[in-house]
Design a protein around this motif. Sequence first.
Motif, mmCIF file in Angstrom:
data_model
loop_
_atom_site.group_PDB
_atom_site.id
_atom_site.type_symbol
_atom_site.label_atom_id
_atom_site.label_comp_id
_atom_site.label_asym_id
_atom_site.label_seq_id
_atom_site.Cartn_x
_atom_site.Cartn_y
_atom_site.Cartn_z
ATOM 1 N N MET A 147 -10.956 -6.593 17.747
ATOM 2 C CA MET A 147 -10.639 -5.594 18.758
ATOM 3 C C MET A 147 -9.849 -4.451 18.109
ATOM 4 S SD MET A 147 -8.302 -5.946 22.210
ATOM 5 C CE MET A 147 -9.344 -7.210 22.912
ATOM 6 N N ASP A 148 -10.290 -3.217 18.323
ATOM 7 C CA ASP A 148 -9.576 -2.057 17.819
ATOM 8 C C ASP A 148 -8.431 -1.742 18.776
ATOM 9 O OD1 ASP A 148 -8.661 0.301 16.816
ATOM 10 O OD2 ASP A 148 -10.543 1.405 17.014
ATOM 11 N N MET A 149 -7.208 -1.848 18.284
ATOM 12 C CA MET A 149 -6.027 -1.612 19.117
ATOM 13 C C MET A 149 -5.721 -0.136 19.328
ATOM 14 S SD MET A 149 -4.700 -4.448 20.184
ATOM 15 C CE MET A 149 -4.584 -6.203 19.854
ATOM 16 N N GLY A 150 -6.427 0.744 18.641
ATOM 17 C CA GLY A 150 -6.190 2.169 18.811
ATOM 18 C C GLY A 150 -4.886 2.645 18.214
ATOM 19 N N LEU A 151 -4.419 1.958 17.181
ATOM 20 C CA LEU A 151 -3.127 2.291 16.584
ATOM 21 C C LEU A 151 -3.238 3.101 15.295
ATOM 22 C CD1 LEU A 151 -1.260 -1.091 17.171
ATOM 23 C CD2 LEU A 151 -0.839 1.083 18.314
ATOM 24 N N LYS A 152 -4.424 3.312 14.795
ATOM 25 C CA LYS A 152 -4.580 4.051 13.548
ATOM 26 C C LYS A 152 -4.038 5.477 13.687
ATOM 27 C CE LYS A 152 -8.546 1.361 11.975
ATOM 28 N NZ LYS A 152 -9.997 1.349 11.681
ATOM 29 N N GLY A 153 -3.148 5.831 12.762
ATOM 30 C CA GLY A 153 -2.577 7.170 12.772
ATOM 31 C C GLY A 153 -1.353 7.337 13.637
ATOM 32 N N THR A 154 -1.013 6.332 14.427
ATOM 33 C CA THR A 154 0.213 6.420 15.219
ATOM 34 C C THR A 154 1.423 6.185 14.320
ATOM 35 O OG1 THR A 154 0.153 4.067 15.808
ATOM 36 C CG2 THR A 154 -0.950 5.615 17.305
ATOM 37 N N VAL A 155 2.590 6.504 14.837
ATOM 38 C CA VAL A 155 3.836 6.309 14.092
ATOM 39 C C VAL A 155 4.757 5.410 14.896
ATOM 40 C CG1 VAL A 155 5.894 7.421 13.143
ATOM 41 C CG2 VAL A 155 3.659 8.531 12.927
ATOM 42 N N ALA A 156 5.183 4.320 14.259
ATOM 43 C CA ALA A 156 6.036 3.334 14.920
ATOM 44 C C ALA A 156 7.375 3.243 14.200
ATOM 45 C CB ALA A 156 5.362 1.969 14.936
ATOM 46 N N LEU A 157 8.448 3.377 14.958
ATOM 47 C CA LEU A 157 9.800 3.174 14.438
ATOM 48 C C LEU A 157 10.252 1.790 14.876
ATOM 49 C CD1 LEU A 157 12.573 3.847 13.294
ATOM 50 C CD2 LEU A 157 12.988 5.310 15.285
ATOM 51 N N VAL A 158 10.476 0.904 13.905
ATOM 52 C CA VAL A 158 10.837 -0.488 14.189
ATOM 53 C C VAL A 158 12.250 -0.745 13.693
ATOM 54 C CG1 VAL A 158 10.198 -2.908 13.937
ATOM 55 C CG2 VAL A 158 8.413 -1.144 13.905
ATOM 56 N N ALA A 159 13.149 -0.989 14.607
ATOM 57 C CA ALA A 159 14.556 -1.202 14.261
ATOM 58 C C ALA A 159 14.773 -2.593 13.681
ATOM 59 C CB ALA A 159 15.433 -1.002 15.493
ATOM 60 N N ALA A 160 15.775 -2.719 12.831
ATOM 61 C CA ALA A 160 16.170 -4.004 12.235
ATOM 62 C C ALA A 160 14.959 -4.758 11.709
ATOM 63 C CB ALA A 160 16.932 -4.846 13.255
ATOM 64 N N SER A 161 14.240 -4.123 10.780
ATOM 65 C CA SER A 161 12.928 -4.639 10.388
ATOM 66 C C SER A 161 12.852 -5.138 8.949
ATOM 67 C CB SER A 161 11.861 -3.568 10.622
ATOM 68 O OG SER A 161 12.267 -2.302 10.147
ATOM 69 N N SER A 162 13.994 -5.453 8.346
ATOM 70 C CA SER A 162 13.954 -5.970 6.983
ATOM 71 C C SER A 162 13.661 -7.468 6.935
ATOM 72 C CB SER A 162 15.281 -5.686 6.264
ATOM 73 O OG SER A 162 16.351 -6.375 6.889
ATOM 74 N N SER A 163 13.781 -8.146 8.072
ATOM 75 C CA SER A 163 13.541 -9.586 8.112
ATOM 76 C C SER A 163 13.201 -10.009 9.537
ATOM 77 C CB SER A 163 14.773 -10.363 7.610
ATOM 78 O OG SER A 163 15.879 -10.130 8.468
ATOM 79 N N GLY A 164 12.862 -11.279 9.694
ATOM 80 C CA GLY A 164 12.683 -11.859 11.022
ATOM 81 C C GLY A 164 11.643 -11.179 11.879
ATOM 82 N N LEU A 165 11.981 -11.032 13.154
ATOM 83 C CA LEU A 165 11.033 -10.493 14.122
ATOM 84 C C LEU A 165 10.678 -9.041 13.824
ATOM 85 C CD1 LEU A 165 12.513 -11.980 17.421
ATOM 86 C CD2 LEU A 165 10.783 -12.950 15.903
ATOM 87 N N GLY A 166 11.651 -8.241 13.443
ATOM 88 C CA GLY A 166 11.391 -6.842 13.151
ATOM 89 C C GLY A 166 10.413 -6.665 12.009
ATOM 90 N N ARG A 167 10.591 -7.451 10.959
ATOM 91 C CA ARG A 167 9.687 -7.376 9.806
ATOM 92 C C ARG A 167 8.273 -7.799 10.209
ATOM 93 N NH1 ARG A 167 11.067 -9.536 3.737
ATOM 94 N NH2 ARG A 167 8.981 -9.350 2.802
ATOM 95 N N ALA A 168 8.167 -8.856 10.971
ATOM 96 C CA ALA A 168 6.848 -9.318 11.407
ATOM 97 C C ALA A 168 6.151 -8.273 12.263
ATOM 98 C CB ALA A 168 6.987 -10.631 12.173
ATOM 99 N N ILE A 169 6.894 -7.607 13.126
ATOM 100 C CA ILE A 169 6.307 -6.571 13.977
ATOM 101 C C ILE A 169 5.870 -5.374 13.141
ATOM 102 C CG2 ILE A 169 6.822 -4.888 15.791
ATOM 103 C CD1 ILE A 169 8.618 -7.088 17.050
ATOM 104 N N ALA A 170 6.720 -4.943 12.206
ATOM 105 C CA ALA A 170 6.354 -3.829 11.336
ATOM 106 C C ALA A 170 5.074 -4.157 10.567
ATOM 107 C CB ALA A 170 7.497 -3.527 10.366
ATOM 108 N N HIS A 171 4.982 -5.381 10.064
ATOM 109 C CA HIS A 171 3.796 -5.804 9.324
ATOM 110 C C HIS A 171 2.556 -5.775 10.215
ATOM 111 C CE1 HIS A 171 0.911 -8.629 7.567
ATOM 112 N NE2 HIS A 171 1.479 -8.402 6.396
ATOM 113 N N SER A 172 2.665 -6.297 11.428
ATOM 114 C CA SER A 172 1.517 -6.357 12.330
ATOM 115 C C SER A 172 1.046 -4.966 12.731
ATOM 116 C CB SER A 172 1.881 -7.180 13.571
ATOM 117 O OG SER A 172 0.782 -7.291 14.445
#
Length: 263
Positions: A1-26
């Motif tokens: 499924m294409d999520m339509g996220l290509k080219g968008t910009v996401a700011l993910v707080a506290a993303s060096s580990s844990g949940l934030g890192r996993a979200i940034a990766h996804s």
Amino acid sequence: MDMGLKGTVALVAASSSGLGRAIAHSLAFEGANVVMCARHADVLKEAADEVRGVSGSAVLEVVADLSQAADIERVVQATVEHFGRIDILVNNAGGPPSGEFTSHDDAAWEKAFNTNLMSAVRLIRAALPYLKSSGRGRIINLTSTSVKQPIEGLILSNAIRMGVIGMAKTLAVEFASDGITCNNIAPGRISTNRTRDLDQSRAAAQGITEEQARAATTAQIPVGHYGDPDDVAYLATFLASDKASYITGTTIQVDGGIVKSAL
């Protein structure tokens, strides 16, 4: 499924580990350009390099303490200067320390307030003009199942995180005409450093081993195990996508069924 996220910009707080890192990766894996921020430069660089290398998406890392208003302004400005826009904001912060009501003084309450409520308030305020310009802005707040079912020994989390829920429900209405959705994710027992710290605190308080504390908690989870950070990241990615444009003002737990409330 294409999520339509290509080219968008996401700011993910506290993303060096844990949940934030996993979200940034996804998000990056789905084609979003990602801004990752955290307090410790070495850990943040390692995380950003990993996300960049695996996803192929553009990743900007910014060292910042999101309990500080000036750092929040700097992160948002760095994002806009580098990418020119913000489409997705993921509010995340380390949970406040455990303890009962009488174990926390004013300083502890103020720190929890700044870290877990005001960081979200300030990030939303700073990012809002760009989320409006996006036309498909997404605000996703990471909270805790404590907003659905208060957790014994976590008075600071039980109290402060409720403010995020009330704010999000209000903003979902206020920002709807701007095409912005605002939702909350309430993780349960997910295998992160935070959860390990809580298991250790419970073990020390009860005079048992960490393994025994974890086993006791696991016994309360219907699916029979702790979750993985990716379990939260997949939901965050969906909420950030075009597929979730009709979902706003909600709080969704990712908890293996541990919360027993109907809503």
